[in-house]
Design a protein around this motif. Structure first.
Motif, PDB file in Angstrom:
ATOM      1  N   PHE A  65       1.889   2.731   9.811  1.00 49.50           N
ATOM      2  CA  PHE A  65       1.465   3.160   8.474  1.00 49.50           C
ATOM      3  C   PHE A  65       0.076   3.780   8.522  1.00 49.50           C
ATOM      4  O   PHE A  65      -0.159   4.848   7.954  1.00 49.50           O
ATOM      5  CB  PHE A  65       1.477   1.993   7.486  1.00 49.50           C
ATOM      6  N   ARG A  66      -0.855   3.112   9.179  1.00 53.31           N
ATOM      7  CA  ARG A  66      -2.234   3.623   9.262  1.00 53.31           C
ATOM      8  C   ARG A  66      -2.269   4.998   9.936  1.00 53.31           C
ATOM      9  O   ARG A  66      -3.016   5.869   9.527  1.00 53.31           O
ATOM     10  CB  ARG A  66      -3.128   2.656  10.031  1.00 53.31           C
ATOM     11  N   TRP A  67      -1.455   5.183  10.978  1.00 52.62           N
ATOM     12  CA  TRP A  67      -1.434   6.470  11.666  1.00 52.62           C
ATOM     13  C   TRP A  67      -0.901   7.564  10.746  1.00 52.62           C
ATOM     14  O   TRP A  67      -1.471   8.649  10.665  1.00 52.62           O
ATOM     15  CB  TRP A  67      -0.582   6.391  12.938  1.00 52.62           C
ATOM     16  N   LEU A  68       0.186   7.275  10.038  1.00 54.28           N
ATOM     17  CA  LEU A  68       0.763   8.277   9.143  1.00 54.28           C
ATOM     18  C   LEU A  68      -0.157   8.596   7.960  1.00 54.28           C
ATOM     19  O   LEU A  68      -0.269   9.748   7.550  1.00 54.28           O
ATOM     20  CB  LEU A  68       2.129   7.813   8.623  1.00 54.28           C
ATOM     21  N   ALA A  69      -0.807   7.582   7.419  1.00 54.98           N
ATOM     22  CA  ALA A  69      -1.645   7.761   6.234  1.00 54.98           C
ATOM     23  C   ALA A  69      -3.070   8.195   6.560  1.00 54.98           C
ATOM     24  O   ALA A  69      -3.847   8.475   5.647  1.00 54.98           O
ATOM     25  CB  ALA A  69      -1.671   6.459   5.422  1.00 54.98           C
ATOM     26  N   ALA A  70      -3.411   8.295   7.826  1.00 53.96           N
ATOM     27  CA  ALA A  70      -4.770   8.678   8.218  1.00 53.96           C
ATOM     28  C   ALA A  70      -5.101  10.092   7.742  1.00 53.96           C
ATOM     29  O   ALA A  70      -4.229  10.940   7.608  1.00 53.96           O
ATOM     30  CB  ALA A  70      -4.917   8.599   9.739  1.00 53.96           C
ATOM     31  N   SER A  71      -6.375  10.320   7.510  1.00 51.51           N
ATOM     32  CA  SER A  71      -6.858  11.634   7.103  1.00 51.51           C
ATOM     33  C   SER A  71      -6.558  12.662   8.197  1.00 51.51           C
ATOM     34  O   SER A  71      -6.807  12.411   9.372  1.00 51.51           O
ATOM     35  CB  SER A  71      -8.359  11.558   6.834  1.00 51.51           C
ATOM     36  N   LYS A  72      -6.004  13.785   7.780  1.00 52.00           N
ATOM     37  CA  LYS A  72      -5.648  14.846   8.723  1.00 52.00           C
ATOM     38  C   LYS A  72      -6.067  16.191   8.140  1.00 52.00           C
ATOM     39  O   LYS A  72      -6.192  16.337   6.936  1.00 52.00           O
ATOM     40  CB  LYS A  72      -4.130  14.868   8.963  1.00 52.00           C
ATOM     41  N   SER A  73      -6.235  17.161   8.985  1.00 54.89           N
ATOM     42  CA  SER A  73      -6.468  18.526   8.501  1.00 54.89           C
ATOM     43  C   SER A  73      -5.307  19.388   8.991  1.00 54.89           C
ATOM     44  O   SER A  73      -5.460  20.293   9.784  1.00 54.89           O
ATOM     45  CB  SER A  73      -7.816  19.065   8.974  1.00 54.89           C
ATOM     46  N   GLU A  82       0.861  -1.176   0.000  1.00 52.94           N
ATOM     47  CA  GLU A  82       0.000   0.000   0.000  1.00 52.94           C
ATOM     48  C   GLU A  82       0.897   1.224   0.000  1.00 52.94           C
ATOM     49  O   GLU A  82       2.020   1.184   0.497  1.00 52.94           O
ATOM     50  CB  GLU A  82      -0.883   0.031   1.245  1.00 52.94           C
ATOM     51  N   TYR A  83       0.359   2.298  -0.557  1.00 56.64           N
ATOM     52  CA  TYR A  83       1.116   3.540  -0.529  1.00 56.64           C
ATOM     53  C   TYR A  83       0.182   4.736  -0.446  1.00 56.64           C
ATOM     54  O   TYR A  83      -0.998   4.645  -0.771  1.00 56.64           O
ATOM     55  CB  TYR A  83       2.042   3.663  -1.744  1.00 56.64           C
ATOM     56  N   ALA A  84       0.755   5.840  -0.005  1.00 52.92           N
ATOM     57  CA  ALA A  84       0.065   7.122   0.013  1.00 52.92           C
ATOM     58  C   ALA A  84       1.061   8.197  -0.374  1.00 52.92           C
ATOM     59  O   ALA A  84       2.249   8.097  -0.066  1.00 52.92           O
ATOM     60  CB  ALA A  84      -0.520   7.408   1.394  1.00 52.92           C
ATOM     61  N   ILE A  85       0.564   9.204  -1.061  1.00 50.59           N
ATOM     62  CA  ILE A  85       1.385  10.341  -1.445  1.00 50.59           C
ATOM     63  C   ILE A  85       1.309  11.374  -0.320  1.00 50.59           C
ATOM     64  O   ILE A  85       0.218  11.702   0.160  1.00 50.59           O
ATOM     65  CB  ILE A  85       0.874  10.983  -2.763  1.00 50.59           C
ATOM     66  N   ILE A  86       2.451  11.871   0.098  1.00 52.80           N
ATOM     67  CA  ILE A  86       2.496  12.895   1.141  1.00 52.80           C
ATOM     68  C   ILE A  86       2.400  14.256   0.462  1.00 52.80           C
ATOM     69  O   ILE A  86       3.130  14.536  -0.498  1.00 52.80           O
ATOM     70  CB  ILE A  86       3.791  12.802   1.964  1.00 52.80           C
TER      71      ILE A  86
END
Length: 127
Positions: free
Chosen positions: A90-98, A8-12
């Motif tokens: 990973f889940r904490w870093l990729a979680a939705s944030k504002s 899995e991946y997410a773009i920062i």
């Protein structure tokens, strides 16, 4: 295909003014449970940063991302979150944030080596 594993991946993204919803990509985070891999790579384009924000410096933004690196590595410098299981980190870093630093929705795929995927995704979406 049997030797491939899921990842899995997410773009920062950097979004200096959340209310404007304008951002640019500054990094990638890749996770593979089977390979026990959690990697992060980032690059802050100085010209883009200057165009988007005069309120935060490249050095400050780099310090925030270094904290993310510590969390990925699970080092004591990652604080309490750095002690979590790799999947939880990973889940904490990729979680939705504002906040100014946030991630895209997560995406998944199959690969032989998640570190190669990290490089490929980084080159494609950040550089």
């Amino acid at each position: 295909m049997q030797d491939k594993v899921t990842f899995e991946y997410a773009i920062i993204r950097f979004m200096p003014k959340v209310e404007r919803e304008e951002f640019f990509n500054i990094g990638v985070i890749v996770f593979s449970k089977r390979k026990k891999f959690l990697g992060l790579k980032y690059h802050i384009d100085a010209e883009k940063l200057a165009a988007f924000s005069c309120e935060i410096t490249r050095k400050e933004l780099t310090e925030y991302l270094k904290a993310w690196e510590f969390i990925c590595k699970g080092t004591p410098n990652g604080g309490a979150i750095g002690a979590f299981e790799i999947s939880d980190r990973f889940r904490w870093l990729a979680a939705s944030k504002s906040t100014m630093i946030l991630c895209s929705p997560t995406h998944s795929g199959l690969c032989h080596d998640p570190s190669i995927e990290l490089e490929d995704i980084f080159e494609k979406y950040v550089l």
